[in-house]
Motif scaffolding. Structure first.
Motif, PDB file in Angstrom:
ATOM      1  N   LEU A  67      18.340  -5.020  -5.037  1.00  0.00           N
ATOM      2  CA  LEU A  67      19.148  -5.744  -6.278  1.00  0.00           C
ATOM      3  C   LEU A  67      19.302  -7.232  -5.928  1.00  0.00           C
ATOM      4  O   LEU A  67      19.706  -7.344  -4.792  1.00  0.00           O
ATOM      5  N   PRO A  68      19.331  -8.116  -6.662  1.00  0.00           N
ATOM      6  CA  PRO A  68      19.170  -8.039  -8.090  1.00  0.00           C
ATOM      7  C   PRO A  68      17.744  -7.750  -8.642  1.00  0.00           C
ATOM      8  O   PRO A  68      17.416  -7.750  -9.959  1.00  0.00           O
ATOM      9  N   PHE A  69      16.827  -7.425  -7.936  1.00  0.00           N
ATOM     10  CA  PHE A  69      15.127  -7.523  -8.009  1.00  0.00           C
ATOM     11  C   PHE A  69      14.878  -6.208  -7.955  1.00  0.00           C
ATOM     12  O   PHE A  69      13.603  -5.660  -7.888  1.00  0.00           O
ATOM     13  N   ASP A  70      15.690  -5.189  -8.020  1.00  0.00           N
ATOM     14  CA  ASP A  70      15.091  -3.722  -7.910  1.00  0.00           C
ATOM     15  C   ASP A  70      14.699  -3.021  -9.230  1.00  0.00           C
ATOM     16  O   ASP A  70      15.016  -1.917  -9.544  1.00  0.00           O
ATOM     17  N   LEU A  71      13.619  -3.745  -9.610  1.00  0.00           N
ATOM     18  CA  LEU A  71      13.106  -3.301 -10.920  1.00  0.00           C
ATOM     19  C   LEU A  71      12.324  -2.099 -10.549  1.00  0.00           C
ATOM     20  O   LEU A  71      11.750  -1.329 -11.784  1.00  0.00           O
ATOM     21  N   ALA A  72      11.789  -1.705  -9.460  1.00  0.00           N
ATOM     22  CA  ALA A  72      11.023  -0.563  -9.048  1.00  0.00           C
ATOM     23  C   ALA A  72      11.891   0.738  -9.655  1.00  0.00           C
ATOM     24  O   ALA A  72      11.441   1.810  -9.943  1.00  0.00           O
ATOM     25  N   TYR A 101       0.831  -1.460  -0.017  1.00  0.00           N
ATOM     26  CA  TYR A 101       0.001  -0.062  -0.133  1.00  0.00           C
ATOM     27  C   TYR A 101       1.133   1.177  -0.027  1.00  0.00           C
ATOM     28  O   TYR A 101       0.507   2.101  -0.683  1.00  0.00           O
ATOM     29  N   THR A 102       1.954   1.367   0.762  1.00  0.00           N
ATOM     30  CA  THR A 102       2.661   2.513   0.892  1.00  0.00           C
ATOM     31  C   THR A 102       3.418   2.719  -0.689  1.00  0.00           C
ATOM     32  O   THR A 102       3.264   4.059  -0.900  1.00  0.00           O
ATOM     33  N   ILE A 103       3.731   1.652  -1.378  1.00  0.00           N
ATOM     34  CA  ILE A 103       4.197   1.879  -2.381  1.00  0.00           C
ATOM     35  C   ILE A 103       3.215   2.813  -3.517  1.00  0.00           C
ATOM     36  O   ILE A 103       3.579   3.409  -4.212  1.00  0.00           O
ATOM     37  N   LEU A 104       1.956   1.880  -3.402  1.00  0.00           N
ATOM     38  CA  LEU A 104       1.022   2.449  -4.239  1.00  0.00           C
ATOM     39  C   LEU A 104       0.698   3.787  -4.097  1.00  0.00           C
ATOM     40  O   LEU A 104       0.144   4.534  -4.786  1.00  0.00           O
ATOM     41  N   MET A 105       0.441   4.249  -2.801  1.00  0.00           N
ATOM     42  CA  MET A 105       0.207   5.377  -2.151  1.00  0.00           C
ATOM     43  C   MET A 105       1.038   6.466  -2.542  1.00  0.00           C
ATOM     44  O   MET A 105       0.692   7.712  -3.012  1.00  0.00           O
ATOM     45  N   ALA A 106       2.366   6.102  -2.728  1.00  0.00           N
ATOM     46  CA  ALA A 106       3.287   7.069  -3.050  1.00  0.00           C
ATOM     47  C   ALA A 106       3.382   7.261  -4.496  1.00  0.00           C
ATOM     48  O   ALA A 106       3.526   8.403  -5.079  1.00  0.00           O
ATOM     49  N   GLY A 107       3.089   5.956  -5.185  1.00  0.00           N
ATOM     50  CA  GLY A 107       3.103   6.259  -6.528  1.00  0.00           C
ATOM     51  C   GLY A 107       2.066   7.115  -7.154  1.00  0.00           C
ATOM     52  O   GLY A 107       2.282   7.876  -8.096  1.00  0.00           O
ATOM     53  N   ILE A 161       3.709  -8.683  -4.644  1.00  0.00           N
ATOM     54  CA  ILE A 161       2.817  -9.635  -4.578  1.00  0.00           C
ATOM     55  C   ILE A 161       3.220 -10.782  -5.018  1.00  0.00           C
ATOM     56  O   ILE A 161       2.938 -12.062  -4.343  1.00  0.00           O
ATOM     57  N   SER A 162       3.937 -11.077  -6.341  1.00  0.00           N
ATOM     58  CA  SER A 162       4.285 -11.921  -6.873  1.00  0.00           C
ATOM     59  C   SER A 162       5.068 -13.043  -5.953  1.00  0.00           C
ATOM     60  O   SER A 162       5.032 -14.135  -6.010  1.00  0.00           O
ATOM     61  N   TYR A 163       6.147 -12.276  -5.426  1.00  0.00           N
ATOM     62  CA  TYR A 163       7.076 -13.043  -4.599  1.00  0.00           C
ATOM     63  C   TYR A 163       6.683 -13.387  -3.372  1.00  0.00           C
ATOM     64  O   TYR A 163       7.106 -14.331  -2.632  1.00  0.00           O
ATOM     65  N   GLU A 164       5.538 -12.841  -2.885  1.00  0.00           N
ATOM     66  CA  GLU A 164       5.017 -13.257  -1.806  1.00  0.00           C
ATOM     67  C   GLU A 164       4.535 -14.721  -1.575  1.00  0.00           C
ATOM     68  O   GLU A 164       4.609 -15.249  -0.776  1.00  0.00           O
ATOM     69  N   LEU A 165       4.096 -15.218  -2.875  1.00  0.00           N
ATOM     70  CA  LEU A 165       3.732 -16.406  -2.836  1.00  0.00           C
ATOM     71  C   LEU A 165       4.649 -17.440  -2.775  1.00  0.00           C
ATOM     72  O   LEU A 165       4.478 -18.503  -2.105  1.00  0.00           O
ATOM     73  N   ALA A 166       5.679 -17.198  -3.369  1.00  0.00           N
ATOM     74  CA  ALA A 166       6.925 -18.242  -3.308  1.00  0.00           C
ATOM     75  C   ALA A 166       7.452 -17.989  -1.890  1.00  0.00           C
ATOM     76  O   ALA A 166       7.867 -19.143  -1.584  1.00  0.00           O
ATOM     77  N   ALA A 216       6.547  -2.182  -8.634  1.00  0.00           N
ATOM     78  CA  ALA A 216       6.852  -2.739  -7.510  1.00  0.00           C
ATOM     79  C   ALA A 216       6.259  -3.565  -6.825  1.00  0.00           C
ATOM     80  O   ALA A 216       6.253  -4.792  -6.034  1.00  0.00           O
ATOM     81  N   SER A 217       4.602  -2.966  -6.666  1.00  0.00           N
ATOM     82  CA  SER A 217       3.698  -3.768  -6.179  1.00  0.00           C
ATOM     83  C   SER A 217       3.550  -5.254  -6.668  1.00  0.00           C
ATOM     84  O   SER A 217       3.195  -6.162  -5.868  1.00  0.00           O
TER      85      SER A 217
END
Lengths: 190, 372, 108
Positions: B233-238, B134-140, B160-165, B155-156
């Motif tokens: 990193l290596p996942f800082d695609l945001a 939520y914070t990410i979405l609110m900021a965006g 969400i995707s990696y929360e599953l794994a 980022a969000s």
């Protein structure tokens, strides 16, 4: 005023307030964020009712996944405040409001009138049962998460059919959603 | 919370201390990150202000606090200002549930070295940290900038995707220890490595009884997923200078930016702490049990309170040592590995890590069923 | 006028009234709002209200079945949200708005 009572009234106010905010905000983004707040409040209410595991699941599934999905869709659509947020017809709107009022009166009246019936008996015994539950909780604290274990056993023995049926439903939903999302006729089709 | 005012006071102070610990660790981590990156990539780190550039932290703090507080013209003010504040909440709440040492016993009081002990600790931590999206979405959304919004959506979606794994990889651990309680997991990992199967007991001489020897695959998946969860990193695609500038915090500066920083480092700390508790024995010391330490402390002093204090301190040190080690790995990885592309990131999450985590769960369940 | 015992003794009734108030708010949202996504959110509100009463009954009757029902309701709600949002996206792609009146085109 014990902490439990204070907690209940605080959470009840939070839930009802943010629930009303969902209804009254004309900007869907604010509605969605208020709904997320409601979900967190409901999870906290679950904790006051000793349903710890369900509270955690509520946070993960509702607040963490479903509501984020809503917020993301709204932001992708870029829906600002709506021109026509509420229903337009004056007569039909009044009818709907009356229906809502009647239902709310019916429910609350039913609960209050029902003091002597099933609900009433339950709440009369509630004090004794709360004391009993507290002693059970003391025992549970020693044996850590017996309640969660009980939940799991009930889910996989008594309610196994419902569980499997939900699995089938979820598969169907996943296929259907992908089919809908990939359908032609959108802005990409020429 | 406690039965009398002394216990309640101490417990409240404890909560504040844990929060302060988390916040105070951030400047040190920033310093380590800068010096570390300087050593790794052969560049200049902070070396002007004070010995080893240590006073650079102070200079940074002054700079952050004295910068002008601004918002973009079209920004949605309530969301724009609320987002940095909310960024602190999930990591702090989750971090308070981490057990950091054996309970301290003073007289008849028992103080746990953790904010609060819950019997469903893991579910709580997962639930609370999932609120970070939520914070990410609110900021965006609040910044009213294309770059911010696109970065926030990226980022969000990633979180969400990696929360599953992440969640599925923990299921194997939960099956193994048979509990959701973090403290009980740590207790289960004490002593030497022992396998009990078909009536035989195989015990190792020098390996500790850590989760990583039972669940190596889960450990790898969990560690990788925590990188994605904390947007590093290596996942800082945001972020991405060429594509979307700085992602969801493009429009933030000064103190608001610092709050996002603390949130990110908080997630990093949470990831390392969970990694230690699930797979590396928590506050336990390899080869030595809590009872051994207590006996050793009894040789030094007679007072029961002092014995308990020494035992707690020794285990706290052990926890901190492992904690710092994992934090260093987080920083080390950031400055050595290249980034992914966004589609590669999603493929890795959904098509590789999720099936492997699922397989690990089924395998663990089968093995536990066959052995018992 | 509520008596003081109503304020200080939290019983099953309190949770039921909270649940019904939330349910009515959700229902008003479904009836009065025109935005499909807000209508879906109001549906979630109603389901949450039902969950509260399930959990309250589960506690006050010391029966774990209520919590299982909440599990099922949550699963259904997540599925419903997924399908509903997919439909909303399809409508939005076509008409650039998510007003409920465009859903009558679903008749085909």
């Amino acid at each position: 005023m014990t902490p439990d009572v204070f907690l209940f009234w605080f959470l009840a106010l939070l839930i009802v307030g943010s629930g009303l905010a969902v209804l009254l905000f004309t900007n869907p983004v604010y509605s969605a964020l208020s709904l997320a707040m409601t979900m967190v409040g409901v999870a906290a209410i679950f904790i006051t009712l000793n349903a710890y595991f369900i509270a955690g699941v509520q946070l993960i599934v509702y607040a963490g996944a479903v509501m984020v999905l809503f917020v993301m869709v709204i932001m992708l659509f870029d829906i600002k405040s709506e021109v026509q947020a509420f229903t337009s017809g004056k007569i039909s709107g009044a009818m709907k409001l009356i229906a809502v009022g009647l239902l709310s009166g019916l429910i609350v009246g039913g609960i209050i009138m029902g003091q002597k019936s099933f609900v009433g008996e339950l709440s009369k015994d509630a004090a004794a049962q709360v004391a009993e539950a507290n002693s059970a909780k003391m025992k549970r604290a020693a044996g850590a998460d017996a309640a969660t274990k009980e939940l799991g056993v009930a889910l996989f023995t008594k309610h196994i059919f419902g569980f499997e049926a939900l699995g089938v439903l979820l598969t169907a939903i996943a296929v259907g959603t992908v089919a809908l999302a990939r359908s032609r006729g959108g802005t990409h089709a020429k | 919370m406690g039965h009398d005012s002394f216990e309640i006071t101490i417990n409240c102070i404890k909560l504040v201390l844990i929060f302060l610990m988390m916040v105070q660790a951030v400047p040190i981590l920033v310093w380590v990150e800068r010096r570390g990156s300087a050593f790794i990539q052969n560049r200049f780190g902070p070396n002007r202000v004070g010995p080893l550039g240590l006073l650079q932290l102070l200079a940074d703090a002054v700079k952050f606090l004295t910068k002008e507080d601004f918002a973009p013209d079209r920004a949605i003010r309530p969301l724009f200002y609320a987002a940095p504040v909310f960024a602190l909440i999930p990591a702090t709440l989750a971090f308070a549930a981490i057990p950091m040492s054996v309970p301290l016993e003073i007289g008849e009081y028992v103080f746990k070295i953790q904010g609060y002990d819950m019997n469903v600790g893991i579910v709580f931590i997962l639930g609370v940290s999932s609120l970070a999206a939520y914070t990410i979405l609110m900021a965006g959304w609040g910044s009213a900038s294309k770059f911010s919004l696109l970065g926030a959506l990226r980022a969000s979606a990633q979180v969400i995707s990696y929360e599953l794994a992440l969640g599925l990889s923990i299921v194997g651990v939960i099956l193994l220890f048979g509990t959701f309680n973090l403290t009980e997991m740590v207790i289960a990992q004490q002593g030497p490595l022992t396998f009990r199967a078909f009536g035989h007991t195989i015990s190792s001489q020098f390996l500790p009884n850590w989760g990583i020897f039972y669940q190596p695959l889960a450990a790898v998946i969990f560690f990788a997923a925590t990188f994605a969860e904390s947007n590093r990193l290596p996942f800082d695609l945001a972020e991405g200078e060429a594509e979307i500038v700085a992602g969801f915090h493009t429009e933030y500066g000064g103190f608001k930016m610092l709050m996002f920083f603390i949130g990110e480092y908080g997630h990093m700390m949470l990831g390392s702490a969970l990694m230690i508790i699930f797979f590396f024995g928590g506050y336990g010391i390899p080869g030595v049990t809590v009872a051994d330490v207590r006996q050793w402390a009894a040789g030094i002093t007679d007072s029961a309170t002092q014995i308990s204090v020494i035992t707690t301190l020794v285990h706290f040190l052990s926890f901190m040592l492992k904690f710092v080690l994992f934090l260093w790995i987080f920083i080390w990885v950031r400055w050595t590995l290249p980034r992914f592309r966004y589609d590669q990131l999603m493929d890795l999450g959904w098509k590789t890590m999720l099936p492997w985590a699922l397989g690990n769960t089924i395998l663990t369940a089968l093995v536990i069923y066959l052995i018992s | 006028m509520p008596s003081s015992s109503f304020l200080t003794d939290i019983s099953l009734n309190h949770y039921l009234i909270l649940s019904s108030v939330l349910f009515v708010i959700g229902m008003a949202g479904v009836l009065l709002r025109r935005n499909v996504i807000v209508i879906l959110m109001s549906l979630e509100l109603m389901l949450n209200a039902v969950n509260i009463s399930f959990i309250a009954f589960s506690k006050f009757t010391q029966n774990v079945d209520g919590q299982i029902m909440v599990f099922f309701v949550m699963t259904i709600a997540a599925a419903e949200a997924a399908v509903g949002l997919a439909l909303a996206v399809a409508i939005f792609k076509r008409f650039k708005e998510v007003n409920i009146k465009f859903f009558e085109h679903l008749r085909g």
